[in-house]
Enzyme design. Structure first.
Site, PDB file in Angstrom:
ATOM      1  N   GLU A 238       7.151   2.162 -24.547  1.00  0.00           N
ATOM      2  CA  GLU A 238       6.086   2.945 -25.163  1.00  0.00           C
ATOM      3  C   GLU A 238       4.718   2.120 -24.662  1.00  0.00           C
ATOM      4  O   GLU A 238       3.755   2.762 -24.518  1.00  0.00           O
ATOM      5  CB  GLU A 238       6.191   2.421 -26.750  1.00  0.00           C
ATOM      6  CG  GLU A 238       5.071   3.494 -27.401  1.00  0.00           C
ATOM      7  CD  GLU A 238       5.344   5.064 -27.432  1.00  0.00           C
ATOM      8  OE1 GLU A 238       6.331   5.528 -26.910  1.00  0.00           O
ATOM      9  OE2 GLU A 238       4.495   5.587 -28.118  1.00  0.00           O
TER      10      GLU A 238
ATOM     11  N   HIS B 116       0.485  10.068 -21.113  1.00  0.00           N
ATOM     12  CA  HIS B 116       1.484   9.666 -21.913  1.00  0.00           C
ATOM     13  C   HIS B 116       2.803   9.585 -21.362  1.00  0.00           C
ATOM     14  O   HIS B 116       3.259   8.803 -20.956  1.00  0.00           O
ATOM     15  CB  HIS B 116       1.558  10.172 -23.442  1.00  0.00           C
ATOM     16  CG  HIS B 116       2.391   9.262 -24.361  1.00  0.00           C
ATOM     17  ND1 HIS B 116       1.949   8.342 -24.921  1.00  0.00           N
ATOM     18  CD2 HIS B 116       3.692   9.638 -24.605  1.00  0.00           C
ATOM     19  CE1 HIS B 116       3.241   7.823 -25.833  1.00  0.00           C
ATOM     20  NE2 HIS B 116       3.977   8.578 -25.194  1.00  0.00           N
ATOM     21  N   GLU B 117       3.325  10.998 -21.070  1.00  0.00           N
ATOM     22  CA  GLU B 117       4.608  11.209 -20.598  1.00  0.00           C
ATOM     23  C   GLU B 117       4.807  10.619 -19.133  1.00  0.00           C
ATOM     24  O   GLU B 117       5.866  10.127 -18.627  1.00  0.00           O
ATOM     25  CB  GLU B 117       5.093  12.470 -20.517  1.00  0.00           C
ATOM     26  CG  GLU B 117       5.070  13.217 -22.082  1.00  0.00           C
ATOM     27  CD  GLU B 117       5.867  12.537 -23.012  1.00  0.00           C
ATOM     28  OE1 GLU B 117       6.922  11.563 -22.549  1.00  0.00           O
ATOM     29  OE2 GLU B 117       5.527  12.424 -24.353  1.00  0.00           O
TER      30      GLU B 117
END
Lengths: 502, 502
Positions: free
Chosen positions: B296, B266-267
């Protein structure tokens, strides 16, 4: 505004300047410890921005007027009084910063930036001639800066004063003149003795265990992990972002098992000082060390007076043997103690041992004052360097890279800084004599791994005072006399006559 | 000043504001990653100082006048033109910052500071009543802020616009109205199917190996280690101090072997975006992501569309089995794929899976708009929360701590932020459909551990443009249409009907 308000305003501005300084310190710590390569350009801009903001705040007319007004209310700025001292030191900083015209500051920043680049290249290529014009330029600019602070006894005085408030060139000369022949004599006696073996040092020690012993000793000395941390950096240093966040770094060398150990103890000494300032001075002009020499006295005390002592070895050696059985299993305590104290005149200052270190400093001090007076010319430096190295240490560099080009200081404009290293050594022994006279049980406690009395004594006598006293006044307050080479010479002679059996 | 000079001056000021932002980001990163506890007080002062300097610069009359003058030279700020866009975005930031009177800003900072403290306590003690007045106050202040930006269709519009430029409340409502019943339907189908087993996840996985696989995958996705690093932090996040220094963090949980893996992916998705802006926008008003939803979409794409796909599992599972033989040796590829995609309605948003996540967001959006309109009262929130949780997810919190008090956002004044999470999910699937249609070999390449085409497509279509387009315009430019829930619904249905066999 009334005086109370003015003092509050002065403190507010001072706190902001200090916060900007802490932020700059974090930008630099991160650059050394964490920053990926790609961050360099932006980091340069960020650091320059903060430095500029701090400079503007430190030299503002508002600050100058506040200090003038408050100073006018103090009968004598040299009074031994918290308020007088706070104003005196604020005034000293302000005068130092605001006295130099802005365009001269910019000229100096550009000159050191160019000189630094030239130095890196010259050192890599052993080409002093290409660095010489930069060196001349830097010394010219520093001399011009000094002239802004006339009257002085010696043009080196204002430069020295930046790092060692109140210290004069004549004082340093007198101290070094007393020191030089005695150190030369000591080195001769050592060189005529049988050399000690330190081959156990020059091996690869596993880094993970080196990290363990480094952390263990820092904590054992009293370093507060709630207010600090230990990281790796190419060149070990200590930095602080406030009383509650004082960080140390170390490094592990491939073929030297002791380097990290002693450099960690050295940085721990610095950090214990920074962790020990009284909260009453927090973010005021009196926050921080009395001087660079006083700071160095702390690092040297823990690294050498503690860390290279026989008593400390009694405590640490079994721990080291447990961690490094293959390296130290067949080494005796006596061999260990003598090995880590081996004296060997070397070309490089940062690798010098206790017996030779000051010789490197005296050489640089003579060159700095000579260049500033005009009695030496930059182009003659390689020859002067090599001649004096032979005279002081009995060795001659094969090239300028390991000779006159070895240090970063001059290219960065740091002229007047070197003496603080030697003064720190001297002060460390003065403090130690006083401390052990008052607490004769300290050596015994060290053998048992108890350093609490040492730290308590330093906290009480040195750390808590921050910049409340000028360094020479603090030394006098503690020892009853001025900075004095005798205790250090006594210490060296006693130690090495035993190790080298002369 | 001529226009050229004015533009140069605007860019200089913009660059300084961005540098201050980067410095603040470093202060915060260090606080999360490195800072010892003792540093907290000073760090708070340092951060506040930099934030204040940035605010003053962002709202200065000088900047306002420059922007006015430059804007007057542009025929239409909505032109699809680099210069018009640069001025438009600069004007948007300036208006947003300078429009709110300074005393209202201070009131807001104090209110959120008090609310945050109250929230921490209320959450710990399951005491919504003590937090309610703070919540009411925050929403009052946010509504007052919104009113400064009249005319608007809905008072929520100006708040949403801070995080998602150009997006309207009505747009979000339309999107969520289309999404809600279809997600509820999907969840019913899943709940009526046999649950999949994920017991292999809920074990202790050695942290050192978790770190290895995290770094391995970040690098494999294309994260540039020369311009970044991976550290540990209590709550994973990505931060950036310029295009050349974009850092990610992760965390290792005691009894969850997959959490760090997915949070790193995700990061990494966030970081790839930040590493991918065109250098032409560096330090201008167009530097940085188009919006939070667009950001996002990048993290979700790599975490879910890539990281939870069957093809990716084919590549990563053997590597995981090698690293964790005791945990995964007896797990099949199919079990692994199904296990990491297990759907389980849960109380906590941050732990929600792909099928339930948006439901948490829609609930918060309804509450935020209702409070702002006045159609809901703060004191009724616990009941509203619990009723809708039952309606949307079929579960009811046992207390407010795991219900309406779970998120930090409102206490920090972040009203209008939540929808960006769900919009990001939707955009990620829109981008993915488009990307795979244009590059049908991508799924096959993922099975072989090759992600280069994905990154190249994102760089080309999303990353390089930074803030050159508003998010909805960028989505339209790429996909030919607006933000649309259909691709995400198609993706969820295809995936879960296979996993849950309905």
């Amino acid at each position: 505004m009334g005086s109370e308000e003015k003092l509050a305003k002065l403190r507010e501005i001072t706190a902001e300047i200090r916060r900007l300084g802490s932020i700059q310190a974090l930008l630099e710590w991160d650059q050394q410890v964490n920053m990926p390569r790609g961050g360099a350009e932006d980091r340069g801009n960020q650091t320059a921005l903060v430095a500029g903001l701090a400079f503007d705040k430190s030299t503002s007319d508002e600050l100058g007027a506040l200090i003038e007004d408050l100073a006018a209310e103090v009968p004598d700025l040299d009074l031994d009084d918290d308020f007088a001292r706070e104003i005196k030191v604020a005034k000293r900083y302000y005068d130092r910063n605001a006295h130099i015209p802005r365009e001269k500051i910019i000229e100096f920043v550009l000159a050191t930036s160019a000189a630094h680049e030239a130095w890196v290249k010259a050192r890599a290529e052993n080409d002093f001639a290409s660095f010489e014009p930069h060196l001349t330029h830097i010394f010219d600019l520093r001399r011009q800066q000094a002239e802004l602070f006339q009257p002085y006894e010696h043009p080196y005085d204002p430069l020295l004063d930046e790092y060692e408030p109140g210290m004069k060139t004549a004082d340093v000369r007198a101290i070094f003149s007393a020191l030089r022949p005695r150190q030369v004599e000591l080195l001769r006696a050592i060189s005529e003795s049988e050399q000690v073996d330190n081959s156990f040092v020059k091996q690869h020690y596993p880094f993970e265990e080196q990290r363990k012993i480094s952390s263990f000793l820092a904590g054992r000395f009293g370093y507060d992990w709630e207010r600090g941390r230990l990281d790796l950096a190419p060149h070990p240093f200590t930095t602080s972002f406030g009383h509650g966040d004082v960080r140390i770094t170390t490094r592990f060398l491939d073929m030297d098992g002791m380097s990290a150990l002693f450099s960690t103890m050295h940085e721990t000494g610095h950090a214990l000082y920074d962790q020990g300032y009284s909260p009453r001075y927090r973010e005021t002009s009196l926050d921080g060390a009395a001087s660079l020499a006083m700071h160095e006295s702390q690092s040297r005390l823990w690294e050498n007076l503690v860390g290279r002592s026989q008593e400390f070895c009694r405590f640490v050696f079994p721990v080291m043997q447990m961690l490094f059985p293959q390296h130290l299993g067949n080494v005796s305590l006596e061999q260990f103690y003598r090995g880590i104290n081996r004296v060997e005149p070397s070309l490089i200052r940062v690798e010098a041992d206790e017996a030779t270190y000051n010789m490197h400093i005296m050489l640089r001090f003579e060159i700095e004052t000579g260049l500033l007076e005009g009695s030496l010319r930059a182009r003659d430096l390689p020859e002067i360097w090599n001649t004096r190295m032979q005279e002081y240490l009995g060795i001659t560099p094969a090239d300028d890279t390991t000779g006159v080009l070895q240090d970063v200081h001059w290219s960065s404009g740091l002229v007047g800084y070197f003496p603080t290293y030697a003064l720190g050594n001297l002060i460390s022994a003065q403090l130690w004599e006083k401390m052990v006279a008052a607490n004769p049980e300290i050596p015994g406690a060290m053998s048992a791994g108890d350093f609490s009395q040492i730290l308590a004594w330093l906290r009480e006598n040195v750390h808590q005072h921050a910049s409340r006293y000028d360094p020479q006044d603090l030394v006098r307050k503690i020892t009853g006399g001025p900075i004095d080479p005798e205790p250090y010479l006594r210490y060296l002679n006693a130690k090495y006559s035993r190790i080298y059996r002369f």
